[in-house]
Design a protein around this motif. Structure first.
Motif, PDB file in Angstrom:
ATOM      1  N   SER A 261       0.836  -1.206   0.000  1.00  0.00           N
ATOM      2  CA  SER A 261       0.000   0.000   0.000  1.00  0.00           C
ATOM      3  C   SER A 261       0.869   1.253   0.000  1.00  0.00           C
ATOM      4  CB  SER A 261      -0.985  -0.011   1.174  1.00  0.00           C
ATOM      5  OG  SER A 261      -0.277   0.167   2.375  1.00  0.00           O
ATOM      6  N   GLY A 262       2.017   1.185   0.672  1.00  0.00           N
ATOM      7  CA  GLY A 262       2.942   2.331   0.661  1.00  0.00           C
ATOM      8  C   GLY A 262       3.434   2.609  -0.755  1.00  0.00           C
ATOM      9  N   ALA A 263       3.814   1.530  -1.459  1.00  0.00           N
ATOM     10  CA  ALA A 263       4.306   1.692  -2.828  1.00  0.00           C
ATOM     11  C   ALA A 263       3.219   2.283  -3.711  1.00  0.00           C
ATOM     12  CB  ALA A 263       4.773   0.347  -3.384  1.00  0.00           C
ATOM     13  N   GLU A 264       1.988   1.799  -3.518  1.00  0.00           N
ATOM     14  CA  GLU A 264       0.881   2.314  -4.340  1.00  0.00           C
ATOM     15  C   GLU A 264       0.674   3.803  -4.102  1.00  0.00           C
ATOM     16  OE1 GLU A 264      -2.193  -0.441  -3.369  1.00  0.00           O
ATOM     17  OE2 GLU A 264      -1.591  -1.838  -4.959  1.00  0.00           O
ATOM     18  N   THR A 265       0.736   4.200  -2.818  1.00  0.00           N
ATOM     19  CA  THR A 265       0.572   5.616  -2.480  1.00  0.00           C
ATOM     20  C   THR A 265       1.654   6.462  -3.157  1.00  0.00           C
ATOM     21  OG1 THR A 265      -0.286   4.937  -0.341  1.00  0.00           O
ATOM     22  CG2 THR A 265       0.411   7.240  -0.540  1.00  0.00           C
ATOM     23  N   LEU A 266       2.899   5.973  -3.040  1.00  0.00           N
ATOM     24  CA  LEU A 266       4.013   6.745  -3.604  1.00  0.00           C
ATOM     25  C   LEU A 266       3.941   6.803  -5.133  1.00  0.00           C
ATOM     26  CD1 LEU A 266       6.833   5.343  -1.289  1.00  0.00           C
ATOM     27  CD2 LEU A 266       5.953   7.686  -1.289  1.00  0.00           C
ATOM     28  N   LEU A 267       3.613   5.662  -5.742  1.00  0.00           N
ATOM     29  CA  LEU A 267       3.529   5.648  -7.210  1.00  0.00           C
ATOM     30  C   LEU A 267       2.385   6.537  -7.697  1.00  0.00           C
ATOM     31  CD1 LEU A 267       4.330   1.880  -7.928  1.00  0.00           C
ATOM     32  CD2 LEU A 267       5.726   3.859  -8.540  1.00  0.00           C
ATOM     33  N   ALA A 268       1.307   6.578  -6.914  1.00  0.00           N
ATOM     34  CA  ALA A 268       0.197   7.471  -7.275  1.00  0.00           C
ATOM     35  C   ALA A 268       0.672   8.918  -7.236  1.00  0.00           C
ATOM     36  CB  ALA A 268      -0.970   7.256  -6.320  1.00  0.00           C
ATOM     37  N   ASP A 269       1.505   9.237  -6.255  1.00  0.00           N
ATOM     38  CA  ASP A 269       2.028  10.598  -6.165  1.00  0.00           C
ATOM     39  C   ASP A 269       2.925  10.912  -7.369  1.00  0.00           C
ATOM     40  OD1 ASP A 269       2.403  13.116  -4.686  1.00  0.00           O
ATOM     41  OD2 ASP A 269       4.496  12.455  -4.641  1.00  0.00           O
ATOM     42  N   VAL A 270       3.750   9.925  -7.749  1.00  0.00           N
ATOM     43  CA  VAL A 270       4.617  10.122  -8.925  1.00  0.00           C
ATOM     44  C   VAL A 270       3.757  10.405 -10.156  1.00  0.00           C
ATOM     45  CG1 VAL A 270       6.235   8.990 -10.513  1.00  0.00           C
ATOM     46  CG2 VAL A 270       6.513   8.694  -8.044  1.00  0.00           C
ATOM     47  N   ARG A 271       2.692   9.594 -10.322  1.00  0.00           N
ATOM     48  CA  ARG A 271       1.821   9.776 -11.491  1.00  0.00           C
ATOM     49  C   ARG A 271       1.150  11.147 -11.462  1.00  0.00           C
ATOM     50  NH1 ARG A 271       0.496   4.331 -10.407  1.00  0.00           N
ATOM     51  NH2 ARG A 271      -1.371   4.966  -9.282  1.00  0.00           N
ATOM     52  N   CYS A 426      11.920  11.240   1.570  1.00  0.00           N
ATOM     53  CA  CYS A 426      12.024  10.184   2.591  1.00  0.00           C
ATOM     54  C   CYS A 426      10.870  10.307   3.593  1.00  0.00           C
ATOM     55  CB  CYS A 426      13.361  10.271   3.324  1.00  0.00           C
ATOM     56  SG  CYS A 426      14.744   9.700   2.332  1.00  0.00           S
ATOM     57  N   ASP A 427      10.567  11.549   3.977  1.00  0.00           N
ATOM     58  CA  ASP A 427       9.446  11.746   4.913  1.00  0.00           C
ATOM     59  C   ASP A 427       8.156  11.184   4.318  1.00  0.00           C
ATOM     60  OD1 ASP A 427      11.095  12.976   6.668  1.00  0.00           O
ATOM     61  OD2 ASP A 427      10.486  15.038   6.170  1.00  0.00           O
ATOM     62  N   GLN A 428       7.988  11.439   3.030  1.00  0.00           N
ATOM     63  CA  GLN A 428       6.780  10.964   2.357  1.00  0.00           C
ATOM     64  C   GLN A 428       6.713   9.432   2.398  1.00  0.00           C
ATOM     65  OE1 GLN A 428       6.523  13.352  -1.324  1.00  0.00           O
ATOM     66  NE2 GLN A 428       4.900  11.930  -1.928  1.00  0.00           N
ATOM     67  N   THR A 429       7.861   8.786   2.172  1.00  0.00           N
ATOM     68  CA  THR A 429       7.904   7.321   2.190  1.00  0.00           C
ATOM     69  C   THR A 429       7.623   6.785   3.591  1.00  0.00           C
ATOM     70  OG1 THR A 429       9.434   7.272   0.333  1.00  0.00           O
ATOM     71  CG2 THR A 429       9.395   5.322   1.749  1.00  0.00           C
ATOM     72  N   ILE A 430       8.227   7.440   4.588  1.00  0.00           N
ATOM     73  CA  ILE A 430       8.010   7.001   5.971  1.00  0.00           C
ATOM     74  C   ILE A 430       6.518   7.101   6.312  1.00  0.00           C
ATOM     75  CG2 ILE A 430       8.503   7.551   8.402  1.00  0.00           C
ATOM     76  CD1 ILE A 430      11.305   8.576   7.305  1.00  0.00           C
ATOM     77  N   ASP A 431       5.914   8.211   5.907  1.00  0.00           N
ATOM     78  CA  ASP A 431       4.477   8.385   6.148  1.00  0.00           C
ATOM     79  C   ASP A 431       3.666   7.312   5.424  1.00  0.00           C
ATOM     80  OD1 ASP A 431       4.961  10.568   7.679  1.00  0.00           O
ATOM     81  OD2 ASP A 431       4.415  12.067   6.148  1.00  0.00           O
ATOM     82  N   ALA A 432       4.041   7.070   4.168  1.00  0.00           N
ATOM     83  CA  ALA A 432       3.259   6.123   3.361  1.00  0.00           C
ATOM     84  C   ALA A 432       3.340   4.704   3.929  1.00  0.00           C
ATOM     85  CB  ALA A 432       3.762   6.139   1.928  1.00  0.00           C
ATOM     86  N   LEU A 433       4.471   4.390   4.562  1.00  0.00           N
ATOM     87  CA  LEU A 433       4.649   3.026   5.072  1.00  0.00           C
ATOM     88  C   LEU A 433       4.085   2.836   6.476  1.00  0.00           C
ATOM     89  CD1 LEU A 433       8.239   2.142   3.814  1.00  0.00           C
ATOM     90  CD2 LEU A 433       6.052   1.366   2.909  1.00  0.00           C
ATOM     91  N   ASN A 434       3.846   3.944   7.170  1.00  0.00           N
ATOM     92  CA  ASN A 434       3.330   3.800   8.536  1.00  0.00           C
ATOM     93  C   ASN A 434       1.862   4.193   8.576  1.00  0.00           C
ATOM     94  OD1 ASN A 434       5.717   2.882   9.957  1.00  0.00           O
ATOM     95  ND2 ASN A 434       6.585   4.870   9.333  1.00  0.00           N
TER      96      ASN A 434
END
Lengths: 434, 226
Positions: A261-271, A426-434
């Motif tokens: 779900s973290g990866a999906e959130t981040l990839l959605a942000d990239v898109r 990095c903050d965004q990734t930490i947020d997305a994973l937690n």
């Protein structure tokens, strides 16, 4: 760990250009311009004013990659012993009576020599991961030489190596079937599991050497290298997995859902960031600004669009973090272009300042990020831009027209912008994973 | 002496010059082709291509081309060395018996079959194309294709590594010369353009790729306006 970039920038060595300066003293009144490229020698930047770099001393990459798990000394020793054993199979020296064809013989001896160089690289590696990577390369190159020699000496065939390769791939699939995304801290788990995923992916996608035009013996050698490469990937993936598992509490669960779900959130942000980019310009003249934008756009577009396209959810997280940082960097670069702040350099001082800024930005990104290991992974990747720019700079051995430094300038500017975007990414990734 | 007689006379000289090292043979290679890479339209009048032309192949560890066309003014061996030894790639069209008489074989090179090859060539309807290429000693060339039109000749070679148990020095070079019989009448004065490519893929693959890149596949050894 944060000051390794600075150490490199400050390093002083006697370089090729240094030697040139000694040799040329009094003999040449300033270096000549690049023949025929410019009528106006006043526009040239003196080679003696450029940073004096020795190509061999430029780290690749500037910031060493690492993985947040201990690599056991015994694993590294086993790899070293494997290289020694493979090289020990070769006749020394290998002469025309061993391999009459001088070209084939040279390919084998060059490969053995690459293996020895990689062993040296492993000894001087800055991190355990660098040592592991160098030893993997040493094993591959040593196996190339050993397999080639075994064909001449003992009739080793492609068929036999193909069979061995098939067994390794089958073992790798068995390992992968058993693999679970265990972890407690999802960021750390992402970084370790991403290395495991990538190793498996590399192995699974390699079905044979890509060479053609080589004779029978060198084809066997290529196959030997392919087989060893597969075994290296499997050995290292297994080791990272078991070391990581050992470091976890016995009741550690799986973080696969969090990673996905973290990866999906981040990839959605990239898109989403991609969709907000202005249409790609088609300039008539390409300068630093245009190339920077084009390069950043390309690197953001490259990579998996969804988790399913990636080697796995962990590498999707790591990859997306890098692309978020690059997207943020592009936004910042775009603003600076609009403000007229991005251009090539006109003096050596300007170039030196850009280079120093890039090195400082790499260090700052390592220090400022909330997760040092995640930051290092992303920063190490972008620090290749600085390595490449330094390599280009090291090649100049005569005065240079300022616009011939555009590639170098672009590398430093790109690395600076991305490094500055690493802490928020990095903050965004930490947020997305937690 | 008519054309055929003069060729036969030269053939006797060639046989006498034939020596010991290197190897020579009449060879033939390969499959269909299409003249896209060279820019030659092999379907045009006077144009054609061949993937298995008749030829004499000479390979020698000589300092210069082992088979060459001497200058008409009777250049000496010493002059030839100084002028030609740095010519790593040379080509010439042999369209008349007079030119054919100027063909020379280096000492010690075995040009076996050259005499009969020359005597069997009819320069009224055929042309000889001499191409000499320097190659690293651990490799050999295979002629995959020759294409011609009235003002241009082009060749494509595959370079392959010699077997590992063939003794050769990594820094050594040899010459490979080919005297190719083109089944069309070309004039040395009109041929102004030469092309040559060398790749590492084998002839089968190169000719397949070539056929695939063209608009239409043309059969081999179409001769043009013979």
């Amino acid at each position: 760990m944060g000051d390794d970039a600075r150490n490199v920038a400050d390093r002083q060595r006697l370089t090729r250009r240094g030697l040139l300066a000694v040799a040329a003293t009094g003999a040449v009144a300033g270096c000549q311009s690049i023949g025929g490229l410019s009528d106006d020698t006043d526009e040239q930047i003196s080679v003696f004013d450029l940073p004096d770099l020795d190509r061999e001393s430029i780290p690749s990459p500037i910031v060493a990659p690492s993985v947040p798990v201990d690599i056991s000394p015994s694993h590294l020793t086993a790899a070293r012993e494997r290289v020694d054993a493979l090289l020990g199979e070769l006749p020394t020296p290998m002469g025309p009576d061993d391999i009459p064809n001088g070209y084939v013989r040279e390919r084998l001896t060059d490969s053995a020599s690459d293996a020895t160089d990689a062993l040296d690289d492993a000894r001087t590696a800055r991190t355990e991961l660098e040592a592991l990577t160098a030893l993997g390369e040493a094993r591959e190159r040593a196996r190339y030489a050993a397999a080639g020699w075994a064909m001449a000496d003992d009739g080793l065939s492609v068929e036999s190596l193909r069979g061995e390769h098939g067994e390794i791939v089958s073992n790798a699939h068995a390992f992968w079937d058993e693999h679970t995304y265990r972890g407690t801290d999802p960021v750390r788990a992402a970084l370790v599991h991403a290395r495991i995923e990538d190793a498996f992916d590399r192995l699974a996608q390699m079905d044979g050497p890509r060479s053609h035009g080589d004779g029978e013996l060198l084809t066997v050698a290529e196959w030997g290298e392919t087989v060893e490469s597969a075994q290296v990937s499997l050995d290292d993936a297994r080791h990272l997995d078991s070391q990581f598992t050992e470091s976890l509490p016995a009741d550690a669960g799986t973080v696969e859902d969090a990673l996905t779900s973290g990866a999906e959130t981040l990839l959605a942000d990239v898109r989403s960031r991609q969709s907000q980019l202005p249409p790609e310009p088609t300039p008539e003249e390409w300068g630093v600004a245009e190339n920077l934008v084009a390069d950043l756009r390309r690197s953001i577009e490259r990579g998996p669009a969804t988790v399913e396209d990636a080697s796995g959810p962990a590498s999707a997280v790591v990859d997306a973090t890098g692309r978020v940082a690059r997207s943020r960097a592009l936004e910042q670069i775009q603003e600076r272009i609009d403000a007229g702040e991005i251009s090539g350099v006109e003096s050596a001082d300007e170039l030196r300042a850009l280079r120093t800024t890039a090195y400082d930005a790499l260090d700052a990104a390592l220090e400022a990020s909330d997760d040092a290991a995640l930051a290092r992974t992303v920063v190490s990747d972008v620090s290749w831009e600085v390595t490449n720019a330094d390599w280009r700079l090291a090649r100049f051995d005569r005065d240079v027209r300022p616009d011939h430094l555009d590639d170098v300038v672009e590398g430093y500017l790109l690395a600076t912008a991305v490094a500055q975007a690493v802490p928020p990414a990095c903050d965004q990734t930490i947020d997305a994973l937690n | 002496m008519n054309r055929r007689e003069s060729l036969a006379a030269f053939a006797g000289v060639a046989a006498a010059l034939a020596g010991c090292s290197g190897y020579g043979s009449a060879t033939s290679e390969s499959t269909p082709t299409r003249g896209a890479e060279s820019g030659i339209d092999t379907d045009a009048p006077g144009a054609g291509s061949a993937t298995d032309p008749e030829m004499i192949h000479v390979r020698g560890a000589t300092e210069r081309a082992p088979l060459w066309l001497a200058d008409p003014d009777g250049e000496t061996e010493r002059e030839r060395r100084s002028h030609r030894e740095r010519r790593r790639h040379s080509r010439t069209v042999v369209d008349t018996p007079a030119r054919a008489e100027r063909l020379r074989v280096a000492d010690g090179v075995d040009a076996d079959g050259l005499d009969s090859f020359l005597s069997e060539t009819d320069l009224d309807s055929q042309t000889l194309y001499l191409e000499s290429v320097e190659v690293r000693a651990c490799f050999e060339l295979t002629l995959c294709r020759i294409e011609w039109q009235p003002d241009e000749v082009s060749t494509d070679y595959a370079r392959t590594q010699l077997p590992y148990d063939t003794r050769c020095g990594v820094d050594d070079h040899v010459f490979e010369a080919r005297l190719v019989r083109i089944p069309a009448s070309l004039s040395a004065d009109e041929v102004r353009g030469y092309g040559s490519s060398i790749g590492t893929a084998g002839c089968a693959r190169r000719n397949r790729a070539e056929a695939g890149s063209g608009d239409s596949a043309s059969a081999a050894s179409t001769g043009g306006d013979q």
